[in-house]
Enzyme design. Structure first.
Site: not given
Ligand code: GA4
Length: 321
Positions: A252, A262
């Site tokens: 990932h 974020r």
């Protein structure tokens, strides 16, 4: 072109969402299936108290809003890459458009530096409990002895970590060097480069701003839409080893779009340093499932991992053939 940059699938419909309030055997079946196909899933109705989550998030926002010199003073006494970090990831030259806090869950001396240590401790207890529950559900469906996996992360000397990552909007990072040169992705920056997590299991949540992508079996990047009420769960390298390769330690990465901040909080559930890790006997069948990995201690594997780059595939070194 950033190495390893693959095509992006535009929807996250391939990400399993598991409702933990369903009947227990249903939940364990769905979890095992997700671990075998993608190595990644979201859980909803997970039972973690929203107040604990909100407190942790607010305290993290407050921390990252502090002046740089104050954040820089948060360092770990004996590990240079622990504590507050900016851009540099690990010890081998990796970097990303990120600032973060990285610490051991059992390091009370380190945690006591924070005014918000009680929020952190509550959060750790809650996500640890969730990780144990998920590991127990896996053990049930795999028909391995109860607590096979969860007992490894439950002891006081478990080497688990927490990492709070803050991906800030791009104008704060103008001049960043880690741009993806593909035109369609030209505004995206590598927040955290592709890698697998070395531990057993990762439990992560984020603030509603996306950026996380997981690599599927066709080698395509699948974006994971952020749902602040869900937890993302992924298989780590050690769980791939213990299941003799049946579960996938998913690759990932985080691409930061640069428009919004974020904030993500990852709990990496790990065993004690001296724990011996290898394929568990019920996962080995001489004829069709021969042993794929050697047995090693977490300490040996960790040393190996930490001396490599983020995107290096590390488990290959520990294969039997
Ligand atoms: C990836 C997962 C966790 O964030 C982490 C990372 C660690 C670090 O930041 O120091 C590593 C990375 C992670 C794997 C390869 C090595 C070590 C950076 C790096 C280049 C805390 C972890 O345990 O492994």
């Amino acid at each position: 072109m950033v190495k390893g940059s693959q095509k992006i699938v535009s929807v996250d419909q391939d990400i399993p969402i598991i409702d933990m309030s369903q009947e227990r055997t249903q939940v364990s079946k769905q979890i095992v299936k997700a671990c075998e196909t993608l190595g990644f899933f979201k859980v909803v109705n997970h039972g973690v108290d929203q107040t604990i989550i909100s407190r942790m998030e607010q305290e993290s926002i407050n921390f990252f809003a502090k002046p740089v010199h104050e954040k820089n003073s948060v360092k770990s006494a004996n590990q240079p890459n622990f504590g507050y970090g900016f851009r540099d990831i690990g010890l081998s030259g990796d970097s990303g458009e990120i600032e973060y806090l990285l610490f051991h869950t059992n390091d009370s001396a380190f945690l006591s530096q924070f005014s918000f240590s009680s929020a952190v401790n509550c959060y750790i207890e809650a996500v640890k409990q969730l990780a144990r529950e998920i590991l127990d559900l896996m053990a049930e469906e795999l028909r391995v002895p109860p607590y096979t996996f969860s007992k490894l992360i439950s002891t006081v000397d478990s080497d688990s970590l927490v990492r709070v990552n803050h991906y800030t909007p791009s104008d704060e990072f103008l001049g960043g060097t880690t741009r993806v040169s593909d035109k369609s992705e030209s505004l995206m920056r590598v927040g955290f480069g592709e890698h697998t997590d070395p531990q057993i299991l990762t439990v992560l949540r984020s603030n509603g701003v996306g950026g996380l992508q997981v690599s599927n079996s066709d080698g395509l990047w699948v974006p994971v839409f952020s749902d602040p009420s869900a937890f993302c769960v992924n298989v780590g390298d050690l769980l791939q080893v213990m299941t003799n390769g049946r579960f996938i330690s998913v690759k990932h990465r985080v691409m930061a779009s640069g428009k919004e901040s974020r904030l993500s909080t990852a709990y990496f559930a790990a065993p004690p340093l001296q724990a011996k890790i290898g394929p568990i006997p019920p996962m080995i069948k001489t004829v069709n499932q021969p042993r794929v990995y050697q047995t090693f201690t977490w300490s040996e594997y960790k040393k190996f991992v930490y001396s490599h780059r983020l995107e290096d595939s590390r488990l290959d070194m520990f294969r039997t053939c």
